[in-house]
Design an enzyme around this catalytic site. Sequence first.
Site, mmCIF file in Angstrom:
data_model
loop_
_atom_site.group_PDB
_atom_site.id
_atom_site.type_symbol
_atom_site.label_atom_id
_atom_site.label_comp_id
_atom_site.label_asym_id
_atom_site.label_seq_id
_atom_site.Cartn_x
_atom_site.Cartn_y
_atom_site.Cartn_z
ATOM 1 N N THR A 174 43.415 45.522 39.921
ATOM 2 C CA THR A 174 44.659 44.734 39.902
ATOM 3 C C THR A 174 44.279 43.270 40.118
ATOM 4 O O THR A 174 43.949 42.567 39.183
ATOM 5 C CB THR A 174 45.669 45.223 40.954
ATOM 6 N N ASN A 178 49.737 35.541 47.108
ATOM 7 C CA ASN A 178 50.703 36.508 47.632
ATOM 8 C C ASN A 178 52.086 35.936 47.932
ATOM 9 O O ASN A 178 52.907 36.634 48.512
ATOM 10 C CB ASN A 178 50.132 37.152 48.909
ATOM 11 N N THR A 186 45.969 48.994 50.085
ATOM 12 C CA THR A 186 46.080 49.111 48.632
ATOM 13 C C THR A 186 44.694 49.246 48.101
ATOM 14 O O THR A 186 44.100 48.304 47.646
ATOM 15 C CB THR A 186 46.765 47.944 47.948
ATOM 16 N N GLU A 214 41.366 39.011 48.468
ATOM 17 C CA GLU A 214 42.142 37.920 47.882
ATOM 18 C C GLU A 214 41.920 36.620 48.655
ATOM 19 O O GLU A 214 42.248 36.521 49.833
ATOM 20 C CB GLU A 214 43.626 38.286 47.865
ATOM 21 N N LYS A 237 38.962 50.252 43.878
ATOM 22 C CA LYS A 237 39.660 49.002 43.642
ATOM 23 C C LYS A 237 40.329 48.570 44.931
ATOM 24 O O LYS A 237 40.657 49.386 45.792
ATOM 25 C CB LYS A 237 40.697 49.123 42.519
#
Length: 397
Positions: A156, A394, A193, A272, A182
Amino acid sequence: MQNQSVLSKIQGSITAPRGFRAAGVAAGLKASGKKDMALVVSDKPAVVAAVFTTNQVKAAPVKLSMQHAKTGKASAIVVNSGNANACTGSSGMLHARAMACAVGRRLGCGEKGVLVCSTGRIGVNLPIVKVETGIKKLLQILSPRGGPSAAHAIMTTDTFAKQVAVQFKVGGRTIRVGGIAKGAGMIQPNMATMLGFITTDAAIPRAALQKALTHAVNHSFNRISVDGDTSTNDTVILLANGVAGAPPLPKFQEALDFVCLELAKMIVRDGEGVSKFVTLNVHGAASDRDAVIAARSVANSVLVKTSWCGGDPNWGRILDALGYSRAKIDEELVDVAYNGVPAARKGMAARTPLAKLRKIVAQLTFTIDVHLHLGRGHCTMHTCDLTEKYVELNKGE
């Protein structure tokens, strides 16, 4: 003569073990046009072990896969990215089942022989027509060399595909373990996640396989943190088809632990907005459980993580995070060191020049050792800093 039981890295990731095929395609779920569906198939029914999110809000594919995993056998894992199929009500379950049925019908293993995973945005209905078309494409191109393609298809916000495989020899037989994963945000597995898929051609009984996976996950995926969030879709699945025979369980555990830890570290490195990779060791806790609690408190502290981003060796924030954790702490006993260089001793500043510590925290990778001096409990956790880019990624549309 070289010890044949030594682990060695090999190519192929999830299709490195014999008897597995995989593929990845673009089904149109992502606006970017990138690959967004993957399929992993065992040519013979495999023993399955799995670990799922502890979040009370579970996505439809998680609920379905939890049911199917109870059968103890599986032939395939079908995955979509770009849509979490979470918080989608009864239609979400219908769509998850449709994915399992579409694969199971064509492979001849039935719906319950297929595990389903999804990752992406929460609360959006799955475009099931596109998904079913993608499944048809996947089945046409399955290949023993399809592991890397599948690894790309499950991404993603990841910036690189996460994959690894190892092998070892026992009694003239070669045993292989491979995996893909992932995850970049919403990462504090327990799980987050994060999706992890592992295959092996080892023959392992179901109970032993589940025990091995639980151990490996607890010491890898459950020992990382990017942002402290736990997702609705976390899943780690292990398929063992047994075609290479039965290895000694300790050796298999070593290989599985290695694969899981390598994938977990990749997730942190690709977090991230991450600019720094930090290994946090907590020593001398009253118990291993206390060590985990203390380490997680530090690893999740926004103040600690932002200080790392700024290159500030702010050990006071580390003590603060230890203090509000539920672990037993005596501030007058706590030592903190950066790359082995003392920053605090017995809860007070060490004599190390601040400039020396700042040079360490300015590095892209460093280690922090926290000594509590209360017992023999230990925990190693891998975490990262928190940057402005994380906020940018985000903040939403």
